[in-house]
Scaffold this motif. Structure first.
Motif, PDB file in Angstrom:
ATOM      1  N   SER A 453       0.852  -1.196   0.000  1.00 62.19           N
ATOM      2  CA  SER A 453       0.000   0.000   0.000  1.00 62.19           C
ATOM      3  C   SER A 453       0.881   1.236   0.000  1.00 62.19           C
ATOM      4  N   LEU A 454       0.285   2.369  -0.338  1.00 68.41           N
ATOM      5  CA  LEU A 454       0.981   3.652  -0.318  1.00 68.41           C
ATOM      6  C   LEU A 454       0.501   4.464   0.882  1.00 68.41           C
ATOM      7  N   PRO A 455       1.401   5.132   1.578  1.00 69.53           N
ATOM      8  CA  PRO A 455       0.970   5.958   2.719  1.00 69.53           C
ATOM      9  C   PRO A 455       0.198   7.179   2.232  1.00 69.53           C
ATOM     10  N   ARG A 456      -0.979   7.397   2.760  1.00 65.00           N
ATOM     11  CA  ARG A 456      -1.830   8.509   2.325  1.00 65.00           C
ATOM     12  C   ARG A 456      -2.340   9.286   3.531  1.00 65.00           C
ATOM     13  N   ASN A 457      -2.671  10.565   3.287  1.00 64.73           N
ATOM     14  CA  ASN A 457      -3.323  11.351   4.322  1.00 64.73           C
ATOM     15  C   ASN A 457      -4.838  11.226   4.182  1.00 64.73           C
ATOM     16  N   VAL A 462      -0.843  10.938  -1.477  1.00 65.42           N
ATOM     17  CA  VAL A 462       0.270  10.077  -1.069  1.00 65.42           C
ATOM     18  C   VAL A 462       1.318  10.894  -0.320  1.00 65.42           C
ATOM     19  N   ARG A 463       1.740  10.373   0.798  1.00 62.75           N
ATOM     20  CA  ARG A 463       2.773  11.035   1.608  1.00 62.75           C
ATOM     21  C   ARG A 463       4.134  10.533   1.125  1.00 62.75           C
ATOM     22  N   LYS A 464       4.658  11.171   0.079  1.00 60.68           N
ATOM     23  CA  LYS A 464       5.864  10.688  -0.573  1.00 60.68           C
ATOM     24  C   LYS A 464       7.099  10.779   0.298  1.00 60.68           C
ATOM     25  N   LEU A 466       7.467   9.622   3.020  1.00 63.70           N
ATOM     26  CA  LEU A 466       7.618   8.361   3.747  1.00 63.70           C
ATOM     27  C   LEU A 466       8.123   7.234   2.860  1.00 63.70           C
TER      28      LEU A 466
END
Length: 468
Positions: A453-457, A462-464, A466
């Protein structure tokens, strides 16, 4: 009047709407909302600012509207805020109390209750247009969150320009399930509907099933929401009765755009904006809707592209540069005059911090943030967004985020973080070759990393920072 559909004289004349605002299972008529919100206004009149724990409830809507009736600035606070962020926002904003409910970590502020069944018909004069309506806090990606001061006039101008572009009228019913502490969910979804006079339905959670169960004409969503709807054909086809499907807060992947158009017969509307400027560029309801492009400047907005040396970037649809805007926007960052001044050029243009391309017809394509999405590799400037769009065309790729990581030889090397579709087997070399063929060889990823998964707010971005 900012919330003109709530003019008590119009409602008293018989222009009430029984289901003006629906949040989950709670339904408020216009008169219900006016009466309850005016009761709130009586209890906070004369206060400078109040904090609202912005849960997706009817109580939050009544709290915000009550403060606006009283001329009290609202500080919407995200319900997932941690203690450190809460302490910062409360101290920085100068909020005097919590309005409605307070979190467990209340920062020592008193709580003013919002009584949903209380009613008052006291008349308040319309506050001055230049007075602050909202203090919205930025995501804090470059330091502590900053309070964006938005006046009543700024909200009214921005919403009226959108109403013109989207042919938004009182006959519409707006549906969304977005957070009530950002521009998209609160300003557009709730305050926009109350200004225009349209009904609004908040689904509490933005699931495909809940969107499909409503009978709206205009649906708001972030790309994550639309991606899930596009993956649920039955729910997507249920939206074919709508007039507009609006996507924002992050780029909508082209494959999702195309699926939505195929299932619903409606090409989505895309738009671009920021907390500081509200929405400034959008596809029009009566205009071209082009996948990957956010459209034309709204009324009262000018745009330009600048290179690092300050020279103009040609409007050829390919060359990318720093996007700058001219118009009447926010009133600065609360208590941060230096940060406010840094966002403006000497000749009066607002520096968005975003990278974009503009074509000969004036259509805009947002490439991403200069700080995270402009990759300088081997002497080239590459926009992460266009590489991501190309990779999403590879069979089996569900999601992707492209970043530039430090490289001793290239300066930055392009790295793609890929989330495969369930059960899909994606060949990393196929991803690299596809980009080299679709774009240019220098834009290909030098490395493909597969992640679950991609870290998202909360807004789906996407919280790039991280990804490494």
């Amino acid at each position: 009047m900012l919330l003109r559909s709530l003019n008590p004289y119009l409602v008293a004349r018989g222009d009430d709407v029984e289901d003006a605002v629906t949040v989950g299972d709670t339904v408020l008529s216009r008169s219900d909302l006016i009466g309850a919100a005016t009761s709130v206004a009586e209890r906070i009149a004369g206060v400078d600012r109040v904090a609202v724990w912005a849960e997706p409830t009817a109580r939050t809507v009544v709290a915000v509207v009550g403060a606006l009736i009283a001329g009290v600035a609202v500080v919407p606070v995200a319900p997932d805020s941690g203690p450190a962020e809460l302490d910062h926002v409360l101290a920085d904003s100068g909020a005097r109390a919590w309005l409605g409910v307070a979190p467990e970590h209340a920062g020592g502020l008193p709580t003013v209750p919002v009584r949903m069944h209380a009613r008052s018909w006291h008349s308040y004069p319309e506050p001055a247009g230049e007075s602050t309506a909202l203090v919205l806090y930025t995501s804090g990606t470059t330091g502590p969150p900053k309070g964006v001061l938005l006046s009543r006039d700024a909200l009214a101008r921005g919403l009226d320009a959108l109403a013109e572009a989207w042919a938004w009228t009182p006959n519409d019913t707006v549906v969304h399930g977005l957070p009530l502490y950002h521009v998209h969910g609160l300003v557009l979804g709730i305050l926009g509907s109350l200004r225009i006079g349209s009904r609004v339905v908040h689904t509490v959670k933005p699931t495909p099933e809940r969107y499909a169960a409503t009978r709206g004409t205009v649906y708001f969503g972030v790309p994550t929401v639309w991606s899930r709807i596009a993956a649920d054909e039955e729910s997507a086809r249920a939206l074919s009765r709508a007039r507009l499907l609006v996507s924002g807060s992050a780029p909508l992947p082209v494959p999702v755009f195309e699926k939505l158009a195929a299932f619903t017969g409606i090409a989505p509307i895309e738009r671009y904006g920021m907390s500081e400027t509200l929405i400034t560029v959008s596809t029009r309801a009566d205009g071209e809707r082009r996948p990957g492009w956010v459209g034309l400047p709204l009324r009262g907005i000018e745009t330009r592209l600048r290179a690092e040396d300050g020279t103009d970037i040609p409007h050829d649809g390919e060359s990318i540069g720093s996007l700058q805007l001219r118009g009447r926007f926010f009133d600065g960052y609360l208590g941060r005059p230096e940060a406010t001044a840094a966002t403006w050029t000497d000749d009066g243009w607002f520096v968005t911090g975003d990278v974009a391309a503009i074509d000969a017809e004036g259509f805009h394509r947002i490439v991403g943030r200069e700080s995270t999405d402009l990759i300088k590799t081997g002497g080239y400037r590459v926009g992460a967004g266009e590489v991501e769009t190309a990779i999403l065309g590879v069979p089996g790729v569900g999601e992707v985020a492209v970043v530039g990581l430090p490289d001793d030889d290239l300066g930055q090397r392009i790295v793609a973080f890929v989330v495969p579709d369930s059960g899909a087997d994606v060949d990393p070399d196929a991803v690299i070759d596809h980009v080299a063929q679709q774009l240019s060889a220098h834009k290909r990823p030098r490395e493909v990393r597969f992640v679950e998964s991609l870290p998202r707010n909360a807004m789906g971005k996407v919280r790039k920072a991280l990804l490494e």
